[in-house]
Design a protein around this motif. Sequence first.
Motif, PDB file in Angstrom:
ATOM      1  N   TYR A   1       8.011  20.443  -5.785  1.00  0.00           N
ATOM      2  CA  TYR A   1       9.037  19.821  -4.935  1.00  0.00           C
ATOM      3  C   TYR A   1       8.580  18.436  -4.485  1.00  0.00           C
ATOM      4  CZ  TYR A   1      12.805  19.686  -1.448  1.00  0.00           C
ATOM      5  OH  TYR A   1      13.926  19.361  -0.717  1.00  0.00           O
ATOM      6  N   ILE A   2       7.373  18.371  -3.923  1.00  0.00           N
ATOM      7  CA  ILE A   2       6.863  17.105  -3.380  1.00  0.00           C
ATOM      8  C   ILE A   2       6.624  16.082  -4.492  1.00  0.00           C
ATOM      9  CG2 ILE A   2       4.920  16.011  -2.190  1.00  0.00           C
ATOM     10  CD1 ILE A   2       4.619  18.572  -0.558  1.00  0.00           C
ATOM     11  N   THR A   3       6.015  16.540  -5.599  1.00  0.00           N
ATOM     12  CA  THR A   3       5.712  15.629  -6.711  1.00  0.00           C
ATOM     13  C   THR A   3       6.985  15.046  -7.312  1.00  0.00           C
ATOM     14  OG1 THR A   3       3.702  16.866  -7.244  1.00  0.00           O
ATOM     15  CG2 THR A   3       4.588  15.416  -8.954  1.00  0.00           C
ATOM     16  N   TYR A   4       7.964  15.918  -7.556  1.00  0.00           N
ATOM     17  CA  TYR A   4       9.224  15.439  -8.132  1.00  0.00           C
ATOM     18  C   TYR A   4       9.925  14.484  -7.180  1.00  0.00           C
ATOM     19  CZ  TYR A   4      14.115  15.130  -9.288  1.00  0.00           C
ATOM     20  OH  TYR A   4      15.355  14.628  -9.539  1.00  0.00           O
ATOM     21  N   LEU A   5      10.055  14.883  -5.915  1.00  0.00           N
ATOM     22  CA  LEU A   5      10.786  14.071  -4.946  1.00  0.00           C
ATOM     23  C   LEU A   5      10.154  12.695  -4.799  1.00  0.00           C
ATOM     24  CD1 LEU A   5      13.215  14.283  -3.039  1.00  0.00           C
ATOM     25  CD2 LEU A   5      11.655  15.026  -1.241  1.00  0.00           C
ATOM     26  N   THR A   6       8.830  12.662  -4.696  1.00  0.00           N
ATOM     27  CA  THR A   6       8.122  11.387  -4.553  1.00  0.00           C
ATOM     28  C   THR A   6       8.304  10.516  -5.796  1.00  0.00           C
ATOM     29  OG1 THR A   6       6.440  12.441  -3.153  1.00  0.00           O
ATOM     30  CG2 THR A   6       5.886  10.305  -4.123  1.00  0.00           C
ATOM     31  N   GLY A   7       8.113  11.122  -6.971  1.00  0.00           N
ATOM     32  CA  GLY A   7       8.217  10.375  -8.216  1.00  0.00           C
ATOM     33  C   GLY A   7       9.630   9.871  -8.488  1.00  0.00           C
ATOM     34  N   ALA A   8      10.630  10.722  -8.261  1.00  0.00           N
ATOM     35  CA  ALA A   8      12.021  10.343  -8.542  1.00  0.00           C
ATOM     36  C   ALA A   8      12.504   9.248  -7.605  1.00  0.00           C
ATOM     37  CB  ALA A   8      12.917  11.574  -8.434  1.00  0.00           C
ATOM     38  N   LEU A   9      12.177   9.366  -6.318  1.00  0.00           N
ATOM     39  CA  LEU A   9      12.598   8.339  -5.360  1.00  0.00           C
ATOM     40  C   LEU A   9      11.891   7.014  -5.637  1.00  0.00           C
ATOM     41  CD1 LEU A   9      12.743  10.369  -2.013  1.00  0.00           C
ATOM     42  CD2 LEU A   9      14.667   9.495  -3.349  1.00  0.00           C
ATOM     43  N   TYR A  10      10.621   7.090  -6.034  1.00  0.00           N
ATOM     44  CA  TYR A  10       9.892   5.861  -6.368  1.00  0.00           C
ATOM     45  C   TYR A  10      10.532   5.185  -7.583  1.00  0.00           C
ATOM     46  CZ  TYR A  10       6.325   2.753  -8.222  1.00  0.00           C
ATOM     47  OH  TYR A  10       5.668   1.652  -8.727  1.00  0.00           O
ATOM     48  N   ALA A  11      10.829   5.988  -8.619  1.00  0.00           N
ATOM     49  CA  ALA A  11      11.433   5.439  -9.831  1.00  0.00           C
ATOM     50  C   ALA A  11      12.810   4.839  -9.537  1.00  0.00           C
ATOM     51  CB  ALA A  11      11.550   6.531 -10.896  1.00  0.00           C
ATOM     52  N   TYR A  12      13.552   5.468  -8.628  1.00  0.00           N
ATOM     53  CA  TYR A  12      14.898   4.991  -8.317  1.00  0.00           C
ATOM     54  C   TYR A  12      14.870   3.670  -7.556  1.00  0.00           C
ATOM     55  CZ  TYR A  12      19.757   4.954  -6.755  1.00  0.00           C
ATOM     56  OH  TYR A  12      21.067   4.581  -6.520  1.00  0.00           O
ATOM     57  N   PHE A  13      13.959   3.560  -6.590  1.00  0.00           N
ATOM     58  CA  PHE A  13      13.934   2.367  -5.737  1.00  0.00           C
ATOM     59  C   PHE A  13      12.950   1.302  -6.215  1.00  0.00           C
ATOM     60  CE2 PHE A  13      15.693   5.475  -2.661  1.00  0.00           C
ATOM     61  CZ  PHE A  13      16.807   4.757  -2.261  1.00  0.00           C
ATOM     62  N   LYS A  14      12.203   1.587  -7.288  1.00  0.00           N
ATOM     63  CA  LYS A  14      11.235   0.612  -7.788  1.00  0.00           C
ATOM     64  C   LYS A  14      11.932  -0.668  -8.214  1.00  0.00           C
ATOM     65  CE  LYS A  14       9.571   1.136 -11.885  1.00  0.00           C
ATOM     66  NZ  LYS A  14       8.813   1.636 -13.061  1.00  0.00           N
ATOM     67  N   PRO A  15      11.502  -1.809  -7.717  1.00  0.00           N
ATOM     68  CA  PRO A  15      12.140  -3.075  -8.086  1.00  0.00           C
ATOM     69  C   PRO A  15      12.020  -3.314  -9.590  1.00  0.00           C
ATOM     70  CG  PRO A  15      10.713  -3.359  -6.185  1.00  0.00           C
ATOM     71  CD  PRO A  15      10.416  -2.005  -6.752  1.00  0.00           C
ATOM     72  N   GLU A  16      13.075  -3.855 -10.187  1.00  0.00           N
ATOM     73  CA  GLU A  16      13.029  -4.174 -11.611  1.00  0.00           C
ATOM     74  C   GLU A  16      12.159  -5.396 -11.819  1.00  0.00           C
ATOM     75  OE1 GLU A  16      16.700  -3.924 -13.876  1.00  0.00           O
ATOM     76  OE2 GLU A  16      17.711  -3.302 -12.031  1.00  0.00           O
ATOM     77  N   LYS A  17      11.388  -5.336 -12.923  1.00  0.00           N
ATOM     78  CA  LYS A  17      10.520  -6.468 -13.234  1.00  0.00           C
ATOM     79  C   LYS A  17      11.340  -7.633 -13.750  1.00  0.00           C
ATOM     80  CE  LYS A  17       6.471  -3.656 -14.403  1.00  0.00           C
ATOM     81  NZ  LYS A  17       5.484  -3.318 -15.466  1.00  0.00           N
ATOM     82  N   LEU A  18      10.980  -8.805 -13.301  1.00  0.00           N
ATOM     83  CA  LEU A  18      11.662 -10.021 -13.760  1.00  0.00           C
ATOM     84  C   LEU A  18      10.913 -10.556 -14.979  1.00  0.00           C
ATOM     85  CD1 LEU A  18      12.313 -11.810 -10.350  1.00  0.00           C
ATOM     86  CD2 LEU A  18      13.925 -10.444 -11.693  1.00  0.00           C
ATOM     87  N   HIS A  19      11.647 -10.782 -16.052  1.00  0.00           N
ATOM     88  CA  HIS A  19      11.046 -11.286 -17.281  1.00  0.00           C
ATOM     89  C   HIS A  19      11.282 -12.787 -17.387  1.00  0.00           C
ATOM     90  CE1 HIS A  19      10.356  -7.205 -18.704  1.00  0.00           C
ATOM     91  NE2 HIS A  19      11.580  -6.912 -18.280  1.00  0.00           N
ATOM     92  N   ASN A  20      10.213 -13.497 -17.546  1.00  0.00           N
ATOM     93  CA  ASN A  20      10.321 -14.951 -17.690  1.00  0.00           C
ATOM     94  C   ASN A  20      10.439 -15.305 -19.175  1.00  0.00           C
ATOM     95  OD1 ASN A  20       9.983 -15.447 -14.903  1.00  0.00           O
ATOM     96  ND2 ASN A  20       7.745 -15.255 -15.110  1.00  0.00           N
ATOM     97  N   ASN A  21      11.462 -16.048 -19.478  1.00  0.00           N
ATOM     98  CA  ASN A  21      11.637 -16.459 -20.878  1.00  0.00           C
ATOM     99  C   ASN A  21      10.794 -17.709 -21.160  1.00  0.00           C
ATOM    100  OD1 ASN A  21      13.490 -14.387 -21.415  1.00  0.00           O
ATOM    101  ND2 ASN A  21      15.187 -15.610 -20.539  1.00  0.00           N
TER     102      ASN A  21
END
Length: 270
Positions: free
Chosen positions: A250-270
Motif C-alpha cells: 500500500y505505502i510503496t504503491y501510493l508513494t511511487g504512483a503519487l511521485y510519478a503523477y506529480f513529477k515535473p516533466e523534464k525540459l528538453h533543450n534543442n
Amino acid sequence: MFNVFIICLREGAEIAIVLAIILAYLKQLGQMKETGKVWLGAGTAVLISIIVAVGIFFVLGTTEVEGFQAVLEGTLKIVAVIMLTWMTIWMKRQGGDIGGELKRQIQAALSHGSVWTLASLAFVSVIREGIETVLFVVGSAQETSAFATVSGSVLGFGVAAILGYILYRGTHRLPLKSFFTAMSVLLIVMAAGLLSGGIHEFQELHMIPLGIEQVWSSKGLLDQESTIGSLLKAIFGYSDSPNLIQVLAYITYLTGALYAYFKPEKLHNN
C-alpha cells in the motif's frame, strides 16, 4: 457505491471530453454529417465494454473450482491497478496536447476521404477507457452490492455526460485541470486499496506470504465490518488488522504512483 461513482465519473469524463472535442471540431469544420460515424464507433466500444463486464461478473458468479475465484479476483484487481496507474500518468503527460492531436487525426481522416477513420478514432478512445473502467469496477464491486454498483455507474457516467455536453456547447469554462488532478489523486488512493485487496486474495491461498500477520489492530477503534469501516474498506481498502506485505504494498504503491503523477516533466533543450 461511492467508489464506483468516482471511477465512472473520472473515466466517463475522459470519454466525454474526447467525444466533445471531436464533435465540436467537426461542427467547426462544417462536417456535422459525419457525426453518425463518431457515435457508431463510440457505441460499439460501449457495447463491447458492457459485454466484457457481464462476462467477467458471470464467470465470477458461476465458477465452482476451489480457489479459482480468489485467483481471478486477485488478478483482476492487480491488472486494474496497473492499467489505471499507467493510463492516469499517461493522460497527465498527454493532457496538454490531446485536443491538438485529435484535431490532427480528424483533419487527416477528412483530407484522405477516409471518414470511417472517425468511427475507429472514437472507438479506440472509448474502448480504452471502457475496459479500464470495467476492470476497476469489477475489482471494487467485490465489496459492494449489485444495486450499488449499477447505481454508482449510472450516476458517474450521467454526470460525466453532462460535463461533456457543457464542454461541447462551450457555454461555460470548466476547471478541467483541477477536476482531473483531484479525481486522479483520489483514484490512485483507491487503487492502493485495490492492490492491497488483490494481494490479500493470493495470501488467502498461501501464494503470497504475510510477513507479519498483524502489524496493528484498529478493530477497537473502527471495525472494518461496521458501517463506516465497510465503506472505507470498499473505497480505500481499509483493514483493521493488516499484515506486513499489505502495508508495504500500500505505502510503496501510493508513494511511487503519487511521485510519478506529480513529477515535473523534464525540459528538453534543442
